[in-house]
Scaffold this motif. Structure first.
Motif: not given
Length: 465
Positions: A419-433, A455-465
């Motif tokens: 019953g908890c809230p759950a969100i799917s956020v883009p995290a990366g890709t497989t080797p073939n994209g 949102a913080a994870f999304e920002q961290a990914r953007a910064f890492a890229r």
């Protein structure tokens, strides 16, 4: 015309229309052009009606010019999931039984979207009666993944996710019982939120006390997910289980930080399911990214005992109650996997259903205690990357055969049972994209906090890229 494109954020689009830097008609034209470029291949938007859409956009511009108040989504092109009844608009549920169905009234979620000012353009494709996480049906055919059109877009909100990722719409809504918002978001590289139970009320529905499925928002970024949630969330007197918080809680811009966050990270919830190695690698990197960003990450997971049996029991029971009479009348109009699932509910007893609800109650209490130690739980969204679109479902994971069309969805539907809230956020890709999302889970009712973490994870990914 503004410098907007179909890749701009929904918040920017709304602001541009409100400030008259672009008209609703011009914004619609941008999206219709993209639909013309991509939809023939992807088959994401169905029952498209350009004439009605243009009339709606013109009415939106006239409304704005009159000086009248506008809604939070005023002028945005929008396609409604084809399982949600929309007055005057063909709504098929992905079934040949309803191929010519045109409802005369809106569901609550559509009422709220219209009131918010969207310009309806069509519907988004779904599997038959939204069953299964691969979007294909005998009415419209298969929806394809915009990143790799040989692959599945997921489901049941696969049309919504494919349309979003390809720029055909700026926002989309869907529904989620066993992962129908989260799985297609992961497959197509967008964001999908399954809110806390009661956050997004539904009306009408066959069983107002049913507590597995819920509507929710999808977008290309977390901030836009929050914007759409602000429209579709909130209480309604017709929905007795609705949470009391106003939807406007989610309207402000979303910011957050990972610093000091207490994260429980798990690859497979203690061996509860198999995970494709390429997916596992992305989820592992997500945990490392959170740690580098200041979170305290611990390898841990809640006890999910009973969740598997409870989900399969309740799913079969609910499908039989809703679709059993229809299957009896139209036995040849259902895909085999769905018919089998409906029939599985016929042999269930009151004791079976009571045990499933008792298991859910126990699990809910375990999650409450678990989240006293942690702020969020992080795990895979889907156990596999997007699979070939000509398959009904993945038949194996890491060489181990699957026994049913539900096996590869455990990472999503076990969370459903909490019953908890759950969100799917883009995290990366497989080797073939191919896109891979990470699933972040928070305590029941903590939807705003979950969006801040995402949102913080999304920002961290953007910064890492």
């Amino acid at each position: 015309m503004s410098e907007l494109s179909v890749e701009s954020t929904a918040r920017d689009m709304v602001a541009a229309v409100r400030e008259r830097r672009i008209s609703a008609r011009e914004l619609l034209d941008l999206h219709l052009e993209r639909i013309g470029q991509r939809n023939g291949e992807l088959n994401a938007i169905v029952s498209l009606d350009e004439e009605r859409a243009r009339a709606g956009a013109a009415a939106a511009d006239q409304h704005l010019a009159s000086g009248a108040a506008t809604g939070p989504l005023h002028g945005l092109p929008f396609a409604v999931k084809d399982t949600h009844a929309t007055a005057g608009w063909r709504t098929t549920y992905g079934s040949t039984i309803y191929a010519d169905n045109v409802p005369d009234s809106d569901e609550l979620i559509v009422e709220r979207l219209r009131r918010a000012g969207v310009v309806l353009i069509g519907k988004t494709n779904v599997p038959e009666f939204a069953a299964g996480s691969h979007t294909y049906n005998s009415v419209f055919g298969t929806t394809l993944n915009p990143v790799d059109p040989t692959r599945s877009a997921g489901g049941s909100s696969g049309g919504a996710a494919s349309a979003l990722a390809s720029g055909m719409v700026p926002l989309a809504e869907g529904s989620d019982m066993g992962g129908s918002l989260r799985n297609p978001a992961s497959f197509c590289g967008v964001v999908g939120l399954r809110p806390s139970l009661g956050r997004v009320p539904e009306w009408p529905r066959d069983n107002q006390w049913e507590s597995t499925a819920t509507g929710g928002p999808m977008a290309r970024n977390v901030g836009d997910v929050a914007l759409l949630l602000s429209v579709i969330a909130g209480p309604d007197p017709r929905a007795p289980m609705a949470l009391g918080d106003a939807g406007s809680t989610f309207a402000p811009p979303v910011t957050g930080s990972l610093h000091g966050l207490r994260v429980a990270w798990s690859r497979d919830l203690g061996g509860a399911f198999a995970v494709d190695r390429e997916v596992a690698a992305v989820v592992e990197e997500a945990g490392r990214l959170m740690s580098r960003s200041g979170a305290r990450v611990f390898g841990d997971h809640p006890d999910m005992g009973g969740a598997e049996e409870a989900f399969r029991t309740l799913r079969a029971w609910l499908f039989q109650a809703k679709l059993g009479p229809l299957l009896a009348r139209e036995p040849d109009a259902f895909k085999a996997s769905l018919a089998d699932n409906i029939r599985a509910g016929e042999s269930l007893t009151g004791s079976d259903v009571a045990r499933a609800y008792a298991q859910r109650s126990t699990l809910t209490e375990r999650m409450r205690v678990f989240f006293q130690r942690y702020d969020v739980l992080v795990l895979p969204v889907s156990q596999v990357p997007p699979f070939p679109a000509d398959q009904e479902f993945p038949t194996e994971i890491n060489g181990v055969a699957s026994t049913s069309y539900l096996d590869w969805m455990r990472s999503a539907y076990l969370v459903t049972m909490t019953g908890c809230p759950a969100i799917s956020v883009p995290a990366g890709t497989t080797p073939n994209g191919l896109p891979v999302g990470v699933q972040i889970v928070a305590p029941h009712g903590a939807d705003r906090r979950l969006l801040e973490v995402a949102a913080a994870f999304e920002q961290a990914r953007a910064f890492a890229r």
